[in-house]
Write a protein that holds these residues in place. Structure first.
Motif, PDB file in Angstrom:
ATOM      1  N   ILE A 206       0.905  -1.172   0.078  1.00 33.75           N
ATOM      2  CA  ILE A 206       0.011   0.012  -0.003  1.00 33.75           C
ATOM      3  C   ILE A 206       0.794   1.317   0.016  1.00 33.75           C
ATOM      4  N   PRO A 207       1.123   1.954  -1.253  1.00 31.73           N
ATOM      5  CA  PRO A 207       1.963   3.193  -1.165  1.00 31.73           C
ATOM      6  C   PRO A 207       1.120   4.116  -0.450  1.00 31.73           C
ATOM      7  N   LEU A 208       1.763   4.933   0.380  1.00 34.30           N
ATOM      8  CA  LEU A 208       1.418   6.007   1.171  1.00 34.30           C
ATOM      9  C   LEU A 208       1.970   7.284   1.334  1.00 34.30           C
ATOM     10  N   GLN A 209       1.488   8.347   1.104  1.00 34.46           N
ATOM     11  CA  GLN A 209       2.005   9.663   1.039  1.00 34.46           C
ATOM     12  C   GLN A 209       1.961  10.165   2.744  1.00 34.46           C
ATOM     13  N   PRO A 210       3.207  10.650   3.133  1.00 31.38           N
ATOM     14  CA  PRO A 210       3.385  11.046   4.575  1.00 31.38           C
ATOM     15  C   PRO A 210       2.484  12.208   4.925  1.00 31.38           C
ATOM     16  N   SER A 211       1.126  12.233   5.038  1.00 33.23           N
ATOM     17  CA  SER A 211       0.395  13.327   5.304  1.00 33.23           C
ATOM     18  C   SER A 211      -0.915  12.751   6.220  1.00 33.23           C
ATOM     19  N   PRO A 212      -1.495  13.852   7.220  1.00 33.68           N
ATOM     20  CA  PRO A 212      -2.617  13.155   7.974  1.00 33.68           C
ATOM     21  C   PRO A 212      -3.809  12.685   7.275  1.00 33.68           C
ATOM     22  N   LEU A 213      -4.119  13.112   5.961  1.00 32.56           N
ATOM     23  CA  LEU A 213      -5.196  12.724   5.275  1.00 32.56           C
ATOM     24  C   LEU A 213      -4.931  11.117   4.891  1.00 32.56           C
ATOM     25  N   ALA A 214      -3.662  11.209   4.342  1.00 37.68           N
ATOM     26  CA  ALA A 214      -3.361   9.764   3.763  1.00 37.68           C
ATOM     27  C   ALA A 214      -3.379   8.861   4.773  1.00 37.68           C
ATOM     28  N   THR A 215      -3.072   9.290   5.910  1.00 34.42           N
ATOM     29  CA  THR A 215      -3.141   8.264   7.156  1.00 34.42           C
ATOM     30  C   THR A 215      -4.473   7.850   7.468  1.00 34.42           C
ATOM     31  N   HIS A 216      -5.354   8.948   7.449  1.00 30.91           N
ATOM     32  CA  HIS A 216      -6.781   8.875   8.000  1.00 30.91           C
ATOM     33  C   HIS A 216      -7.512   7.870   6.843  1.00 30.91           C
ATOM     34  N   SER A 217      -7.195   7.869   5.612  1.00 32.42           N
ATOM     35  CA  SER A 217      -7.725   7.048   4.647  1.00 32.42           C
ATOM     36  C   SER A 217      -7.150   5.627   4.827  1.00 32.42           C
ATOM     37  N   LEU A 218      -6.244   5.505   5.599  1.00 33.84           N
ATOM     38  CA  LEU A 218      -5.628   4.223   5.672  1.00 33.84           C
ATOM     39  C   LEU A 218      -6.370   3.193   6.663  1.00 33.84           C
ATOM     40  N   GLU A 219      -7.260   4.148   7.626  1.00 30.31           N
ATOM     41  CA  GLU A 219      -7.717   3.436   8.900  1.00 30.31           C
ATOM     42  C   GLU A 219      -8.989   2.513   8.184  1.00 30.31           C
ATOM     43  N   ALA A 220      -9.839   3.200   7.251  1.00 32.66           N
ATOM     44  CA  ALA A 220     -10.753   2.327   6.649  1.00 32.66           C
ATOM     45  C   ALA A 220     -10.304   1.089   6.116  1.00 32.66           C
ATOM     46  N   LEU A 221      -9.222   1.348   5.346  1.00 27.36           N
ATOM     47  CA  LEU A 221      -8.731  -0.110   4.575  1.00 27.36           C
ATOM     48  C   LEU A 221      -8.206  -0.958   5.488  1.00 27.36           C
TER      49      LEU A 221
ATOM     50  N   ALA B 265       5.277  11.391  10.232  1.00 27.77           N
ATOM     51  CA  ALA B 265       4.347  10.661   9.809  1.00 27.77           C
ATOM     52  C   ALA B 265       5.272   9.008   9.749  1.00 27.77           C
ATOM     53  N   ILE B 266       6.290   9.112   9.391  1.00 25.13           N
ATOM     54  CA  ILE B 266       7.008   7.702   9.402  1.00 25.13           C
ATOM     55  C   ILE B 266       7.426   7.258  10.711  1.00 25.13           C
ATOM     56  N   SER B 267       7.750   8.142  11.476  1.00 23.89           N
ATOM     57  CA  SER B 267       8.272   7.602  12.952  1.00 23.89           C
ATOM     58  C   SER B 267       6.860   7.412  13.781  1.00 23.89           C
ATOM     59  N   ASN B 268       5.775   7.825  13.340  1.00 21.71           N
ATOM     60  CA  ASN B 268       4.635   7.438  14.406  1.00 21.71           C
ATOM     61  C   ASN B 268       3.790   6.665  13.686  1.00 21.71           C
ATOM     62  N   HIS B 269       4.190   6.001  12.594  1.00 23.27           N
ATOM     63  CA  HIS B 269       3.303   4.972  11.928  1.00 23.27           C
ATOM     64  C   HIS B 269       2.652   3.992  12.637  1.00 23.27           C
ATOM     65  N   GLU B 270       3.452   3.310  13.484  1.00 17.94           N
ATOM     66  CA  GLU B 270       2.882   2.262  14.342  1.00 17.94           C
ATOM     67  C   GLU B 270       1.830   2.690  15.274  1.00 17.94           C
ATOM     68  N   LYS B 271       2.066   3.818  15.711  1.00 17.64           N
ATOM     69  CA  LYS B 271       0.846   4.442  16.662  1.00 17.64           C
ATOM     70  C   LYS B 271      -0.478   4.662  15.989  1.00 17.64           C
ATOM     71  N   LEU B 272      -0.275   5.016  14.393  1.00 15.45           N
ATOM     72  CA  LEU B 272      -1.476   5.352  13.756  1.00 15.45           C
ATOM     73  C   LEU B 272      -2.081   4.193  13.136  1.00 15.45           C
ATOM     74  N   SER B 273      -1.431   3.089  12.908  1.00 15.30           N
ATOM     75  CA  SER B 273      -1.833   2.000  12.165  1.00 15.30           C
ATOM     76  C   SER B 273      -1.396   0.665  12.178  1.00 15.30           C
ATOM     77  N   ASN B 274      -2.206  -0.290  12.296  1.00 12.91           N
ATOM     78  CA  ASN B 274      -1.632  -1.751  12.508  1.00 12.91           C
ATOM     79  C   ASN B 274      -1.101  -2.494  11.392  1.00 12.91           C
ATOM     80  N   ILE B 275      -1.171  -1.392  10.184  1.00 11.10           N
ATOM     81  CA  ILE B 275      -0.552  -2.260   8.979  1.00 11.10           C
ATOM     82  C   ILE B 275       0.954  -2.159   9.081  1.00 11.10           C
ATOM     83  N   GLN B 276       1.579  -3.277   8.812  1.00  9.03           N
ATOM     84  CA  GLN B 276       3.038  -3.257   8.883  1.00  9.03           C
ATOM     85  C   GLN B 276       3.876  -2.377   7.938  1.00  9.03           C
ATOM     86  N   LEU B 277       4.858  -1.318   8.338  1.00 11.81           N
ATOM     87  CA  LEU B 277       5.480  -0.584   7.528  1.00 11.81           C
ATOM     88  C   LEU B 277       6.769  -1.292   6.934  1.00 11.81           C
ATOM     89  N   LEU B 278       7.103  -0.896   5.908  1.00 10.64           N
ATOM     90  CA  LEU B 278       8.228  -1.372   5.289  1.00 10.64           C
ATOM     91  C   LEU B 278       9.504  -0.456   5.717  1.00 10.64           C
TER      92      LEU B 278
END
Length: 257
Positions: free
Chosen positions: A144-159, A189-202
């Motif tokens: 899942i390609p993702l841009q480092p922005s709050p809106l992008a992270t928010h859209s990831l929640e539903a997915l 965004a990168i450093s806080n990814h694990e706090k914002l999403s349970n999808i594994q980050l490469l």
């Protein structure tokens, strides 16, 4: 044979560029690789200089007697083939939804490629519907390609919730694309990814570079263009990390019917 998809329900995240370059590197490593352009915008088809008139219509993709090998077109690069897309496929999702066995369309198609290809790479359309569900049911690994922005992270929640529901979360990985590491927001965004999403980050990420945008102008993978050394190194790093994940994941049993 393994199947991987680059997908995000949000558009403009650079999935097509990553799918093309990943498929190119796989083919260059000796894998007989099929890039399946499932996006009616046909960007991958365009970049790889394949005529959209060669794209199969939705009816052909639903035909149980048609294999992906029948639909594959050889590109200008050794061991790299493509099933091209066109705007004519825009109704595929509706046809899958209306079909009794439509949910297995992508599984059946990818199963038909076994023995002909070592790897199938899917460039998916930016939508969450019956087509994406059919695709998610068929693949071994999702990027899942993702841009480092709050809106992008928010859209990831539903997915993320959807991936948990269909038991795909353990086969899914996010990668940050178009990263400007000088910006605080991108670093955060990168450093806080694990706090914002349970999808594994490469661990690999792709920096913002104008060369990526030039792909559509020169109609070629990054590695066929002059001078994109920083970007090429990052994409190669991502490729090897994905391959490492893919090798450890058991191939899913595809349904042919």
């Amino acid at each position: 044979m393994k199947t991987i998809a680059f997908y995000n329900q949000k558009g403009g995240v650079g999935k097509t560029s990553l799918a093309i370059n990943y498929a190119y590197l796989a083919s260059r490593s000796g894998l007989r690789t099929l890039l399946w352009d499932l996006d009616p915008q046909a960007s991958a088809t365009y970049v790889l200089r394949v005529n959209e008139t060669l794209a199969p219509r939705a009816k052909a993709l639903l035909d149980k007697n048609v294999s992906l090998e029948d639909l594959a077109i050889r590109t200008n690069y050794q061991s790299l083939f493509i099933v091209p897309a066109s705007n004519a496929q825009r109704l595929l999702s509706e046809k899958i939804f209306d079909s009794n066995s439509g949910k297995n369309t992508i599984s059946r198609a990818t199963s038909s490629a076994k023995g002909s290809f070592d790897l199938v790479v899917i460039d998916s359309p930016p939508s969450l519907n019956s087509l994406s569900d059919s695709m998610l049911a068929a693949i071994d690994l999702l990027v899942i390609p993702l841009q480092p922005s709050p809106l992008a992270t928010h859209s990831l929640e539903a997915l993320s919730l959807h991936l948990e529901k269909i038991k795909m979360i353990d086969r899914s990985f996010t990668v940050y694309n178009m990263v400007d590491i000088r910006r605080n927001a991108h670093r955060d965004a990168i450093s806080n990814h694990e706090k914002l999403s349970n999808i594994q980050l490469l661990s690999s990420y792709i920096p913002y570079a104008a060369e990526m945008e030039k792909m559509a102008i020169e109609r070629a993978p990054i590695f066929e263009m002059n001078g994109p050394h920083r970007l090429a190194i990052a994409i190669e790093s991502l490729y090897f990390e994905i391959q490492s994940k893919l090798e450890k994941i058991k191939t899913r049993p595809n349904k042919k019917e």
